[in-house]
Design a protein around this motif. Structure first.
Motif, mmCIF file in Angstrom:
data_model
loop_
_atom_site.group_PDB
_atom_site.id
_atom_site.type_symbol
_atom_site.label_atom_id
_atom_site.label_comp_id
_atom_site.label_asym_id
_atom_site.label_seq_id
_atom_site.Cartn_x
_atom_site.Cartn_y
_atom_site.Cartn_z
ATOM 1 N N UNK A 207 0.816 -1.209 0.000
ATOM 2 C CA UNK A 207 0.000 0.000 0.000
ATOM 3 C C UNK A 207 0.848 1.257 0.000
ATOM 4 N N UNK A 208 1.945 1.247 0.730
ATOM 5 C CA UNK A 208 2.845 2.402 0.774
ATOM 6 C C UNK A 208 3.513 2.617 -0.573
ATOM 7 N N UNK A 209 3.923 1.555 -1.200
ATOM 8 C CA UNK A 209 4.546 1.665 -2.522
ATOM 9 C C UNK A 209 3.549 2.209 -3.529
ATOM 10 N N UNK A 210 2.313 1.728 -3.488
ATOM 11 C CA UNK A 210 1.294 2.226 -4.400
ATOM 12 C C UNK A 210 0.969 3.686 -4.142
ATOM 13 N N UNK A 211 0.950 4.097 -2.885
ATOM 14 C CA UNK A 211 0.680 5.492 -2.561
ATOM 15 C C UNK A 211 1.776 6.403 -3.086
ATOM 16 N N UNK A 212 3.027 6.021 -2.915
ATOM 17 C CA UNK A 212 4.138 6.821 -3.433
ATOM 18 C C UNK A 212 4.097 6.873 -4.955
ATOM 19 N N UNK B 202 -8.853 5.824 -7.704
ATOM 20 C CA UNK B 202 -10.147 5.339 -7.217
ATOM 21 C C UNK B 202 -10.171 3.821 -7.164
ATOM 22 N N UNK B 203 -9.640 3.171 -8.183
ATOM 23 C CA UNK B 203 -9.613 1.710 -8.199
ATOM 24 C C UNK B 203 -8.759 1.177 -7.051
ATOM 25 N N UNK B 204 -7.618 1.789 -6.812
ATOM 26 C CA UNK B 204 -6.746 1.323 -5.734
ATOM 27 C C UNK B 204 -7.367 1.582 -4.367
ATOM 28 N N UNK B 205 -8.023 2.727 -4.191
ATOM 29 C CA UNK B 205 -8.675 3.009 -2.912
ATOM 30 C C UNK B 205 -9.797 2.005 -2.638
ATOM 31 N N UNK B 206 -10.560 1.679 -3.652
ATOM 32 C CA UNK B 206 -11.631 0.694 -3.489
ATOM 33 C C UNK B 206 -11.035 -0.681 -3.172
ATOM 34 N N UNK C 18 -9.793 -0.591 0.442
ATOM 35 C CA UNK C 18 -10.873 -0.553 1.420
ATOM 36 C C UNK C 18 -11.651 -1.867 1.498
ATOM 37 N N UNK C 19 -11.681 -2.625 0.439
ATOM 38 C CA UNK C 19 -12.365 -3.916 0.479
ATOM 39 C C UNK C 19 -11.442 -5.037 0.925
ATOM 40 N N UNK C 20 -10.159 -4.771 1.056
ATOM 41 C CA UNK C 20 -9.227 -5.752 1.568
ATOM 42 C C UNK C 20 -8.552 -6.624 0.516
#
Length: 51
Positions: A3-8, A40-44, A47-49
């Protein structure tokens, strides 16, 4: 960790989508719109795990 790598990566993509050069001003919202859709796709998915 993933998740951290995707956020960066998404932050770097958002900075790269800003049209700062004269030739890229005619691109309109396409680069930032594609990055927003990816965000948006990554946040969804987060959030769904799934990630």
């Amino acid at each position: 960790m993933l998740g951290t790598i995707l956020l960066v990566l998404l932050i770097l993509l958002l900075l790269g989508a800003i049209p700062t050069w004269p030739y890229s001003r005619s691109w309109g919202y396409a680069p930032s719109g594609a990055v927003l859709l990816l965000l948006v796709v990554i946040v969804v998915a987060v959030s769904t795990g799934h990630i």
